[in-house]
Design a protein around this motif. Structure first.
Motif, PDB file in Angstrom:
ATOM      1  N   LEU A  32       0.479  -2.422   4.890  1.00  0.00           N
ATOM      2  CA  LEU A  32      -0.901  -2.192   4.656  1.00  0.00           C
ATOM      3  C   LEU A  32      -0.817  -1.412   3.496  1.00  0.00           C
ATOM      4  O   LEU A  32      -1.015  -0.015   3.709  1.00  0.00           O
ATOM      5  CB  LEU A  32      -1.653  -1.668   5.903  1.00  0.00           C
ATOM      6  CG  LEU A  32      -3.260  -1.775   5.699  1.00  0.00           C
ATOM      7  CD1 LEU A  32      -3.621  -1.050   7.235  1.00  0.00           C
ATOM      8  CD2 LEU A  32      -3.983  -1.136   4.791  1.00  0.00           C
ATOM      9  N   VAL A  33      -1.058  -1.827   2.345  1.00  0.00           N
ATOM     10  CA  VAL A  33      -1.011  -1.137   0.825  1.00  0.00           C
ATOM     11  C   VAL A  33      -2.078  -1.559  -0.065  1.00  0.00           C
ATOM     12  O   VAL A  33      -1.894  -1.023  -1.068  1.00  0.00           O
ATOM     13  CB  VAL A  33       0.583  -1.346   0.519  1.00  0.00           C
ATOM     14  CG1 VAL A  33       1.623  -0.514   1.121  1.00  0.00           C
ATOM     15  CG2 VAL A  33       0.951  -2.568   0.165  1.00  0.00           C
ATOM     16  N   GLN A  34      -2.693  -2.468   0.627  1.00  0.00           N
ATOM     17  CA  GLN A  34      -4.182  -2.655  -0.420  1.00  0.00           C
ATOM     18  C   GLN A  34      -5.519  -2.116  -0.034  1.00  0.00           C
ATOM     19  O   GLN A  34      -5.703  -1.917   1.258  1.00  0.00           O
ATOM     20  CB  GLN A  34      -4.532  -4.196  -0.089  1.00  0.00           C
ATOM     21  CG  GLN A  34      -3.025  -5.303  -0.493  1.00  0.00           C
ATOM     22  CD  GLN A  34      -3.037  -5.684  -2.066  1.00  0.00           C
ATOM     23  OE1 GLN A  34      -4.074  -5.126  -2.786  1.00  0.00           O
ATOM     24  NE2 GLN A  34      -2.243  -6.485  -2.473  1.00  0.00           N
ATOM     25  N   VAL A  36      -5.997   1.285  -0.338  1.00  0.00           N
ATOM     26  CA  VAL A  36      -5.735   2.783   0.276  1.00  0.00           C
ATOM     27  C   VAL A  36      -5.344   3.510  -0.885  1.00  0.00           C
ATOM     28  O   VAL A  36      -4.798   4.567  -0.678  1.00  0.00           O
ATOM     29  CB  VAL A  36      -4.713   2.511   1.245  1.00  0.00           C
ATOM     30  CG1 VAL A  36      -5.156   1.818   2.568  1.00  0.00           C
ATOM     31  CG2 VAL A  36      -3.234   2.047   0.660  1.00  0.00           C
ATOM     32  N   PHE A  38      -2.893   2.931  -3.326  1.00  0.00           N
ATOM     33  CA  PHE A  38      -1.515   3.071  -3.153  1.00  0.00           C
ATOM     34  C   PHE A  38      -1.260   3.116  -4.709  1.00  0.00           C
ATOM     35  O   PHE A  38       0.079   3.828  -4.928  1.00  0.00           O
ATOM     36  CB  PHE A  38      -0.841   1.717  -2.453  1.00  0.00           C
ATOM     37  CG  PHE A  38       0.250   2.045  -1.931  1.00  0.00           C
ATOM     38  CD1 PHE A  38       0.571   2.537  -0.630  1.00  0.00           C
ATOM     39  CD2 PHE A  38       1.599   1.764  -2.636  1.00  0.00           C
ATOM     40  CE1 PHE A  38       1.840   2.826   0.024  1.00  0.00           C
ATOM     41  CE2 PHE A  38       2.941   1.959  -1.845  1.00  0.00           C
ATOM     42  CZ  PHE A  38       2.813   2.645  -0.812  1.00  0.00           C
ATOM     43  N   ASN A  57      -0.201  -4.919  -8.020  1.00  0.00           N
ATOM     44  CA  ASN A  57      -0.288  -5.401  -6.637  1.00  0.00           C
ATOM     45  C   ASN A  57      -0.337  -6.935  -6.707  1.00  0.00           C
ATOM     46  O   ASN A  57      -0.570  -7.643  -7.835  1.00  0.00           O
ATOM     47  CB  ASN A  57      -2.143  -5.461  -6.224  1.00  0.00           C
ATOM     48  CG  ASN A  57      -2.377  -4.054  -5.497  1.00  0.00           C
ATOM     49  OD1 ASN A  57      -1.264  -3.527  -4.920  1.00  0.00           O
ATOM     50  ND2 ASN A  57      -3.558  -3.825  -5.525  1.00  0.00           N
ATOM     51  N   ALA A  84       2.865   8.783   1.385  1.00  0.00           N
ATOM     52  CA  ALA A  84       1.927   7.546   1.264  1.00  0.00           C
ATOM     53  C   ALA A  84       0.401   7.912   1.799  1.00  0.00           C
ATOM     54  O   ALA A  84       0.507   8.913   2.745  1.00  0.00           O
ATOM     55  CB  ALA A  84       2.298   6.504   2.033  1.00  0.00           C
ATOM     56  N   SER A  88      -2.478   3.991   4.737  1.00  0.00           N
ATOM     57  CA  SER A  88      -1.600   3.141   4.318  1.00  0.00           C
ATOM     58  C   SER A  88      -0.647   2.628   5.508  1.00  0.00           C
ATOM     59  O   SER A  88      -0.362   3.883   6.289  1.00  0.00           O
ATOM     60  CB  SER A  88      -0.476   3.428   3.178  1.00  0.00           C
ATOM     61  OG  SER A  88      -0.134   4.667   3.362  1.00  0.00           O
ATOM     62  N   GLN A  89       0.198   1.778   5.921  1.00  0.00           N
ATOM     63  CA  GLN A  89       1.194   1.445   6.922  1.00  0.00           C
ATOM     64  C   GLN A  89       2.329   0.667   6.149  1.00  0.00           C
ATOM     65  O   GLN A  89       2.042  -0.378   6.200  1.00  0.00           O
ATOM     66  CB  GLN A  89       0.448   0.729   8.327  1.00  0.00           C
ATOM     67  CG  GLN A  89      -0.506   1.449   8.846  1.00  0.00           C
ATOM     68  CD  GLN A  89      -1.007   0.632  10.044  1.00  0.00           C
ATOM     69  OE1 GLN A  89      -0.555  -0.310  10.432  1.00  0.00           O
ATOM     70  NE2 GLN A  89      -2.408   1.172  10.380  1.00  0.00           N
ATOM     71  N   ILE A  90       3.408   1.463   5.918  1.00  0.00           N
ATOM     72  CA  ILE A  90       4.358   0.932   5.159  1.00  0.00           C
ATOM     73  C   ILE A  90       5.462   0.124   6.421  1.00  0.00           C
ATOM     74  O   ILE A  90       5.800   0.763   7.118  1.00  0.00           O
ATOM     75  CB  ILE A  90       5.367   1.933   4.303  1.00  0.00           C
ATOM     76  CG1 ILE A  90       4.554   2.248   3.101  1.00  0.00           C
ATOM     77  CG2 ILE A  90       6.598   1.270   3.760  1.00  0.00           C
ATOM     78  CD1 ILE A  90       5.090   3.362   2.433  1.00  0.00           C
ATOM     79  N   SER A 122      -6.677  -2.708   3.771  1.00  0.00           N
ATOM     80  CA  SER A 122      -7.190  -1.612   4.625  1.00  0.00           C
ATOM     81  C   SER A 122      -8.488  -1.877   5.198  1.00  0.00           C
ATOM     82  O   SER A 122      -9.194  -2.348   4.520  1.00  0.00           O
ATOM     83  CB  SER A 122      -7.438  -0.396   3.677  1.00  0.00           C
ATOM     84  OG  SER A 122      -8.049   0.760   4.308  1.00  0.00           O
TER      85      SER A 122
END
Length: 378
Positions: A32-34, A36, A38, A57, A84, A88-90, A122
């Motif tokens: 989840l990196v869009q 947020v 990032f 991206n 981070a 976000s959730q890597i 996100s």
């Protein structure tokens, strides 16, 4: 034995030199990196490490290409994991050496589509403390109900396509004013590449429409644009709720309906209009302390209520008669679904309201989809 020791030392020296040799690496981050913040985060982190290259991206992930030695690369990746953005959730970070390329600086590149795959986006994020402060001190955002930054604001509900860029959101219709554009392009600004960023000079507006007593009357007889006098809209909305009226407000993800949670007649009328006979209503409290006047909240529940997700948390009702909401809110249940404000509008509304608790429910009839269209809402 001497030869073996020498070989170990030689291997160690070669390994050390390899770790110090600068190469070009491609780092791929999945999760989840869009939406947020990032890319701005990576941009600032790269500058802290003195790295040159780019970040962008894609519809599948976030990619970073940098000139780095192995030691610096590993430290950089470790910092990505530890620092981070909160939302976000890597899932994974992978890197590989690629064809050597010499970069002069570090840039955020235009987003790209590589395939039909879809990365995670996100969810919407509750307004942060910094934006709440901006709403009080920034001249172009004073009492503005749509401000946000890379740390907060709408995400999933405004996305029309991926990658997550302003052009692919519902905000593409609103051209940034010079002030917002400067913030958007300034690396160290909290709104650097904040896709939904807006202010009173360039962003969306609220309008208030009041209808006649005849339920069949679909024409508004009073409309107040928020523009220069936008506080009139919030003032009037608060007054309507305090007078026992039911209001429909457009929020993130569609319309929600609100009324005074301590007004039994208003809650009963809301139940009737939504055809909602037994299911309890959720209640938004102006702040945690007010929620604690009517419900029993544990430390864990309090932290959950205040988290960036701003979820509805089921908590026990107080038993004292003086600490009760309208009976039809919980409708016989010993618990209440409590939540705290998550939009700038909520904070502005509670500043004007006499009540500290409002029923907040989705703008739809029971079992029907939430209404998102203005005309249908009318």
């Amino acid at each position: 034995m001497v030869i073996q020791t020498f070989l170990y030392q030689l291997y160690g020296w070669i390994s050390e030199q390899y770790m110090k040799t600068e190469k070009t690496y491609l780092v791929t981050i999945v999760g989840l990196v869009q939406g947020v913040g990032f890319r701005p985060f990576i941009y600032r982190l790269a500058h802290e490490h003195g790295l040159k290259g780019w970040v962008n991206n894609t519809n599948e992930n976030v990619q970073i290409s940098i000139n780095s030695d192995m030691n610096t690369l590993k430290g950089f990746i470790d910092q990505i994991r530890r620092k981070a953005p909160p939302a976000s959730q890597i899932e994974s970070i992978e890197y590989e050496e690629v064809k050597a390329e010499v970069f002069r600086d570090f840039q955020i590149l235009k987003s790209q589509n590589f395939s039909d795959a879809i990365t995670e986006v996100s969810p919407d994020i509750a307004i942060c403390e910094y934006c709440i402060s901006d709403m009080r001190v920034q001249s172009n955002r004073l009492d503005y109900p749509f401000l946000n930054c890379t740390n907060c604001g709408p995400r999933f509900t405004i996305v029309k396509d991926l990658p997550y860029d302003r052009a692919n959101t519902t905000m593409h219709e609103f051209a940034m004013c010079p002030s917002c554009k400067t913030e958007y392009e300034t690396v160290l600004d909290r709104r650097f590449h904040a896709q939904p960023t807006a202010c009173r000079d360039c962003g969306p507006e609220y309008s208030l429409h009041e209808f006649g007593k005849d339920p069949g009357d679909a024409l508004p007889f009073h409309s107040v644009q928020h523009g220069p006098g936008h506080l009139k809209t919030i003032d009037r909305t608060a007054r309507l709720i305090d007078e026992g009226k039911i209001v429909c407000i457009k929020g993130m993800g569609g319309f929600f309906i609100a009324c005074d949670a301590m007004n039994e007649n208003a809650v009963l009328r809301l139940r009737d209009s939504k055809h909602r006979e037994g299911k309890p209503f959720a209640v938004m409290f102006s702040k945690l302390e007010k929620a604690e006047e009517f419900t029993v909240i544990s430390d864990v529940e309090a932290e959950t209520l205040k988290s960036w997700r701003r979820p509805i948390v089921i908590v026990q009702n107080h038993k004292e008669p003086e600490n009760q909401l309208a009976p039809s809110v919980s409708n016989g249940f010993p618990t209440t679904g409590a939540m705290l404000p998550y939009m700038p509008f909520h904070y502005l509304l509670f500043e004007k309201l006499k009540t500290s608790a409002i029923v907040l429910t989705s703008g739809n009839l029971s079992e029907e989809p939430i209404i998102i269209d203005n005309i249908k809402a009318e």
